[in-house]
Design a protein around this motif. Sequence first.
Motif, short mmCIF file in Angstrom:
data_model
loop_
_atom_site.label_atom_id
_atom_site.label_comp_id
_atom_site.label_asym_id
_atom_site.label_seq_id
_atom_site.Cartn_x
_atom_site.Cartn_y
_atom_site.Cartn_z
N UNK A 135 0.81 -1.23 0.00
CA UNK A 135 0.00 0.00 0.00
C UNK A 135 0.85 1.27 0.00
N UNK A 136 2.14 1.16 0.31
CA UNK A 136 2.93 2.36 0.64
C UNK A 136 2.87 3.45 -0.43
N UNK A 137 3.24 3.11 -1.68
CA UNK A 137 3.34 4.15 -2.72
C UNK A 137 1.95 4.68 -3.09
N UNK A 138 0.94 3.81 -3.12
CA UNK A 138 -0.42 4.26 -3.43
C UNK A 138 -0.90 5.23 -2.35
N UNK A 139 -0.58 4.91 -1.09
CA UNK A 139 -1.00 5.78 0.02
C UNK A 139 -0.30 7.14 -0.07
N UNK A 140 0.99 7.14 -0.45
CA UNK A 140 1.70 8.41 -0.60
C UNK A 140 1.07 9.26 -1.70
#
Length: 359
Positions: A304-309
Amino acid sequence: MTDVLSVDPERPDPTVIERAALIIRTGGLVAFPTETVYGLGADAFNDDAVARIFAAKERDPADPVIVHLADAGDLPLAARDVPPLARALAERFWPGPLTLVLPRAERVSPRVSAGLPTVAVRVPAHAVARALIHAAGVPVAAPSANRFGRTSATTAAHVLADLDGRIDLVLDGGPTFHGLESTVVAVEDGRVSVLRPGALTVEALNGALAELGAPPAELRRSGPSAGSPGLLDRHYAPRSPLILVRGPAAAVRAWLKEALDARPDTPLGLLLFDEDAAALQPLRPLHRLAALGSRRELAGAARKLFAAMRELDAASPAAIYAVEPDLEGLGLAMADRLRRAAAEVVDLGPREDPTARTA
Ligand code: AMP
Ligand code: MG
């Protein structure tokens, strides 16, 4: 114009793959899903095609690109003089998120390597990526499919947000599995060094090295270095400044609470594990949360990290606050990306032993 074609991530339609492969063979650019992030592919033998990757991404020509193969048996197309230890690691981890830096084969465009005598190579574990490379019949140079210095793309929508109109085609195979780039290693004199932590954990790598009777991998400090010129200190950055907070859990939460209390009427983004987010509830309406899930389930958080950023960044908050994960397993690569995405790092001192942590 950039075309978008949907593909089944497990059983891609051969006519769609053939269309994409034709673009690669004729010097064009195709973005495609891999198990790590979306790649922006071009024929690695074609100097002009590789130049187009750099132009589309506005990538620094000094930042070398990874070459992707359909099969480990194709390694001689991209690299030469492969040391036995590198071969053993390829056998163990390919297809998968391990990239090996090796002496470059003659046909590969020197532009791929940013002038270095070496080339970074891997075999991706994604049916679409492998079918495309196989159909193209050439090694495919493919960096992450985002504008240079920005957050990597883990969906076709992310690719379009950065590169629409600059590339020929996007193959949309849904969100990527790992959500983090591959682990890049160099193999020299029977020793492995990690140039970039990634989706293959150092623990898994060291497990294999132990079985092979080789010493554990050495972690190169990130930052610009002769070892890996693309490892810039600032990278993966959202447009809003990201403030990364690290330290013992209680201190981090207290610091965040104070920071939020001080700016009740300012739009702020919060990129947090569930455990930290729970301690800050209730949030004010202008303080927007992108939750990564539990800090004990780093595979889900990494995904999820990059989508959340990107999601937080889209609302143009005054700042995005993020908490550094524990530096083990996938936490090492997540922390690496967050540090380089950060405009500021707030260090609240050494954290407690993660194995002893509760909540
Ligand atoms: P990506 O944007 O995911 O393709 O990342 C490519 C990264 O792999 C670069 O930024 C470098 O850190 C690393 N890399 C690629 N080629 C080499 C090479 N020949 N030597 C060392 N590192 C490399
Ligand atoms: Mg990249």
